[in-house]
Write a protein that holds these residues in place. Structure first.
Motif, short mmCIF file in Angstrom:
data_model
loop_
_atom_site.label_atom_id
_atom_site.label_comp_id
_atom_site.label_asym_id
_atom_site.label_seq_id
_atom_site.Cartn_x
_atom_site.Cartn_y
_atom_site.Cartn_z
N VAL A 42 0.83 -1.21 0.00
CA VAL A 42 0.00 0.00 0.00
C VAL A 42 0.86 1.26 0.00
CG1 VAL A 42 -1.69 1.34 1.30
CG2 VAL A 42 -1.98 -1.12 1.08
N LEU A 43 1.81 1.33 0.90
CA LEU A 43 2.64 2.53 1.02
C LEU A 43 3.53 2.76 -0.19
CD1 LEU A 43 3.64 2.51 4.80
CD2 LEU A 43 1.95 3.96 3.65
N LYS A 44 3.71 1.72 -0.99
CA LYS A 44 4.54 1.85 -2.20
C LYS A 44 3.69 1.97 -3.45
CE LYS A 44 8.48 -0.21 -0.07
NZ LYS A 44 9.59 -1.07 -0.14
N GLY A 45 2.36 2.02 -3.27
CA GLY A 45 1.46 2.21 -4.40
C GLY A 45 1.40 1.05 -5.37
N ARG A 46 1.64 -0.15 -4.89
CA ARG A 46 1.62 -1.33 -5.75
C ARG A 46 0.21 -1.93 -5.81
NH1 ARG A 46 6.45 -4.95 -3.71
NH2 ARG A 46 6.12 -6.00 -5.68
N SER A 47 -0.06 -2.74 -6.80
CA SER A 47 -1.35 -3.37 -6.99
C SER A 47 -1.41 -4.71 -6.28
CB SER A 47 -1.61 -3.58 -8.49
OG SER A 47 -2.65 -4.50 -8.69
N SER A 48 -2.44 -4.92 -5.47
CA SER A 48 -2.58 -6.20 -4.76
C SER A 48 -2.96 -7.33 -5.71
CB SER A 48 -3.60 -6.08 -3.63
OG SER A 48 -4.85 -5.67 -4.12
N ALA A 49 -3.62 -7.00 -6.82
CA ALA A 49 -4.02 -8.03 -7.78
C ALA A 49 -2.84 -8.48 -8.64
CB ALA A 49 -5.15 -7.52 -8.67
N ALA A 50 -1.90 -7.58 -8.88
CA ALA A 50 -0.78 -7.88 -9.78
C ALA A 50 0.50 -8.31 -9.05
CB ALA A 50 -0.48 -6.66 -10.65
N THR A 51 0.49 -8.27 -7.73
CA THR A 51 1.70 -8.58 -6.96
C THR A 51 1.58 -9.95 -6.32
OG1 THR A 51 1.95 -6.22 -6.45
CG2 THR A 51 3.20 -7.76 -5.10
N PRO A 52 2.57 -10.82 -6.56
CA PRO A 52 2.54 -12.14 -5.90
C PRO A 52 2.96 -12.02 -4.43
CG PRO A 52 4.45 -11.98 -7.34
CD PRO A 52 3.67 -10.71 -7.51
#
Length: 147
Positions: A63-73
């Motif tokens: 979250v704090l790095k602005g990454r996608s939960s759907a696209a991140t393993p």
């Protein structure tokens, strides 16, 4: 003082250990955490515990790095190597480990197999129960009662 095996047995009827794979999405992990109302999941690969993923990992590493939960393993945010305990370890050892390492969950592993998961809440509950028992024994002793 109870050991890990005894603690697991006392919570056996309430304990199903949910786990996730390292290649599953973080979104899948979040859904499982929410559905089961739990705070962490052991990460299993070929039956072995290779990490642990928690709400804290999600918040800090995704979250704090602005990454996608759907696209991140899961493997990209899980805590690894994971700190584990054995059934023979006692309550004091686990409490010290969790305190010193700032952990909230400890996978219990024996011969490479995941047996259970202890939370800080499990250990606090057991500590309070042990202290209450000791207080009762001391009060009975003071009153001259025998058990």
């Amino acid at each position: 003082m109870k050991n890990v095996e005894q603690i697991l047995k006392s919570k056996a009827e309430h304990q199903t250990v949910y786990a996730i794979g390292p290649d599953d999405s973080v979104l899948d992990a979040l859904k499982l955490l929410a559905e089961k109302n739990i705070g962490a999941l052991p990460v299993l690969e070929d039956g072995q515990v290779v990490g642990i993923v928690s709400e804290r990992d999600y918040a800090r590493k995704l979250v704090l790095k602005g990454r996608s939960s759907a696209a991140t393993p899961v493997r990209e945010i899980m805590s690894a190597p994971v700190v584990t305990v054995e059934p023979k370890h006692n309550l004091e050892y686990c409490m010290n480990l969790m305190t010193n390492r700032h952990l909230r969950h400890l996978p219990v592993v024996h011969n490479g197999k995941l047996l259970g998961l202890l939370s800080i809440g499990d250990l606090v509950k057991e500590t309070i129960a042990e202290q209450a028992g000791l207080i009762l024994q001391l009060e009975q002793y003071i009153r001259g009662e025998t058990a």
